[in-house]
Design an enzyme around this catalytic site. Structure first.
Site, PDB file in Angstrom:
ATOM      1  N   GLU A  29      32.464  40.539  39.539  1.00  0.00           N
ATOM      2  CA  GLU A  29      33.080  39.537  40.410  1.00  0.00           C
ATOM      3  C   GLU A  29      32.663  39.729  41.856  1.00  0.00           C
ATOM      4  O   GLU A  29      32.436  38.758  42.584  1.00  0.00           O
ATOM      5  CB  GLU A  29      34.606  39.573  40.276  1.00  0.00           C
ATOM      6  CG  GLU A  29      35.131  39.052  38.946  1.00  0.00           C
ATOM      7  CD  GLU A  29      34.819  37.568  38.729  1.00  0.00           C
ATOM      8  OE1 GLU A  29      34.567  36.860  39.721  1.00  0.00           O
ATOM      9  OE2 GLU A  29      34.816  37.130  37.574  1.00  0.00           O
ATOM     10  N   ASP A  42      37.511  29.077  41.976  1.00  0.00           N
ATOM     11  CA  ASP A  42      36.307  29.303  42.774  1.00  0.00           C
ATOM     12  C   ASP A  42      35.682  27.951  43.122  1.00  0.00           C
ATOM     13  O   ASP A  42      36.258  26.888  42.847  1.00  0.00           O
ATOM     14  CB  ASP A  42      35.324  30.216  42.037  1.00  0.00           C
ATOM     15  CG  ASP A  42      34.559  29.506  40.935  1.00  0.00           C
ATOM     16  OD1 ASP A  42      35.011  28.428  40.464  1.00  0.00           O
ATOM     17  OD2 ASP A  42      33.500  30.009  40.515  1.00  0.00           O
ATOM     18  N   TYR A  76      40.882  35.413  45.257  1.00  0.00           N
ATOM     19  CA  TYR A  76      40.124  34.955  44.095  1.00  0.00           C
ATOM     20  C   TYR A  76      39.765  36.120  43.182  1.00  0.00           C
ATOM     21  O   TYR A  76      39.971  36.065  41.968  1.00  0.00           O
ATOM     22  CB  TYR A  76      38.839  34.221  44.503  1.00  0.00           C
ATOM     23  CG  TYR A  76      37.889  34.134  43.330  1.00  0.00           C
ATOM     24  CD1 TYR A  76      38.095  33.200  42.322  1.00  0.00           C
ATOM     25  CD2 TYR A  76      36.860  35.064  43.170  1.00  0.00           C
ATOM     26  CE1 TYR A  76      37.282  33.170  41.198  1.00  0.00           C
ATOM     27  CE2 TYR A  76      36.034  35.039  42.069  1.00  0.00           C
ATOM     28  CZ  TYR A  76      36.254  34.085  41.079  1.00  0.00           C
ATOM     29  OH  TYR A  76      35.464  34.079  39.967  1.00  0.00           O
TER      30      TYR A  76
END
Length: 289
Positions: free
Chosen positions: A34, A135, A117
């Site tokens: 990520e 996102d 996020y």
């Protein structure tokens, strides 16, 4: 009609086989992916991610390594401060969480380099928590399909977050698949510049398509330049430092910006201030130890 079921069915048939989506992938592997995927395409991330998780399969293994090793291994992914943040994140996980990546958004967002996020994504994809993962791809799909807009606003709004939350299935297992499925749809089909509406599973119910695919009429979109910027110079300096086995002289950094000494020194000072470069003695520099 809900867009959830057709998107889930499309994903089951079209999903990319990415290693961080495998059930065997550790929470640490998910977290690393990520962070690496922020503003960086999957194709560039894949080889670097594999090298990282092979070399540092746990937070503890990375925390024990010098920060400079992390920056060097980051290669040309861009935004190398992310490598430092991951190194700091690994140390924090070891110190405060017994070496295990925490499972809740609240704990995750307290880690260095982990924003809202990333915390939601790791809690969902690594730990199966029902979270709202939003996102750029998710925002674009939902802006078009539900709001009828060509593109979402430049900044995430409360209304967008509430819309995204309303679409997440209640079952955590299904929510996990939904979060990645709508993201995948945005990445592969509902792209920013040339959406492939003919291949979209929800085109027949998409508010934007039904409205005739109107052009974007919001605030001007910011574009990130590269050529001729300080970012380019900093990247060139980092490439020189990564390739060097020993500290480099100031003169060795000249090729990064041969015609503008002021810019060259400004960029070098910025790298030092960011912790990406360390002065060594008089006029020599290296990656952080």
């Amino acid at each position: 009609m809900s867009i959830v079921d057709p998107v889930l069915q499309w994903y089951a048939e079209n999903r990319r086989d990415l290693p961080w989506r495998d059930e065997s992938c550790s929470a640490w592997g998910v977290l690393v992916s990520e962070v690496m995927l922020q503003q960086t395409p999957v194709a560039r991330v894949l080889p670097v991610w594999r090298e990282w998780v092979d070399r540092w399969p746990t937070p503890a293994s990375l925390a024990l390594a010098p920060a400079g090793d992390a920056v060097r291994a980051w290669g040309r992914l861009g935004y190398p401060r992310r490598a430092l943040r991951l190194h700091q994140c690994a140390a924090a996980i070891v110190e405060h969480h017994g070496g295990e990546v925490p499972a809740t958004e609240a704990e995750l967002v307290g880690l260095p380099g982990v924003g809202a996020y990333t915390a939601a994504a790791v809690a969902c994809f690594a730990h199966g928590e029902r979270t709202v993962v939003v996102d750029t791809n998710v925002r674009r799909v939902e802006a078009r399909a539900v709001a009828g807009l060509a593109l979402p606003a430049p900044s995430l709004s409360r209304a967008e977050t509430e819309l995204a939350a309303s679409l997440v299935p209640e079952d955590p297992a299904v929510a996990r698949v939904w979060n990645v499925a709508v993201m995948e749809l945005g990445a592969l089909v509902c792209t920013a510049r040339t959406p492939r509406c003919g291949s979209c599973p929800i085109a027949g119910h998409c508010a934007w398509v039904l409205a005739g695919s109107p052009a974007y009429d919001g605030p001007p979109r910011k574009t990130q330049s590269w050529e001729g910027t300080d970012r380019q110079v900093r990247g060139a300096m980092m490439a020189i430092l990564r390739a060097a086995a020993d500290p480099v002289r100031l003169a060795d950094l000249t090729p990064a910006c041969p015609d503008d000494e002021l810019r060259r020194m400004r960029c070098l000072d910025g790298l030092v201030a960011d912790g990406l470069v360390e002065p060594v003695g008089r006029g020599r520099y290296q990656l952080p130890g």
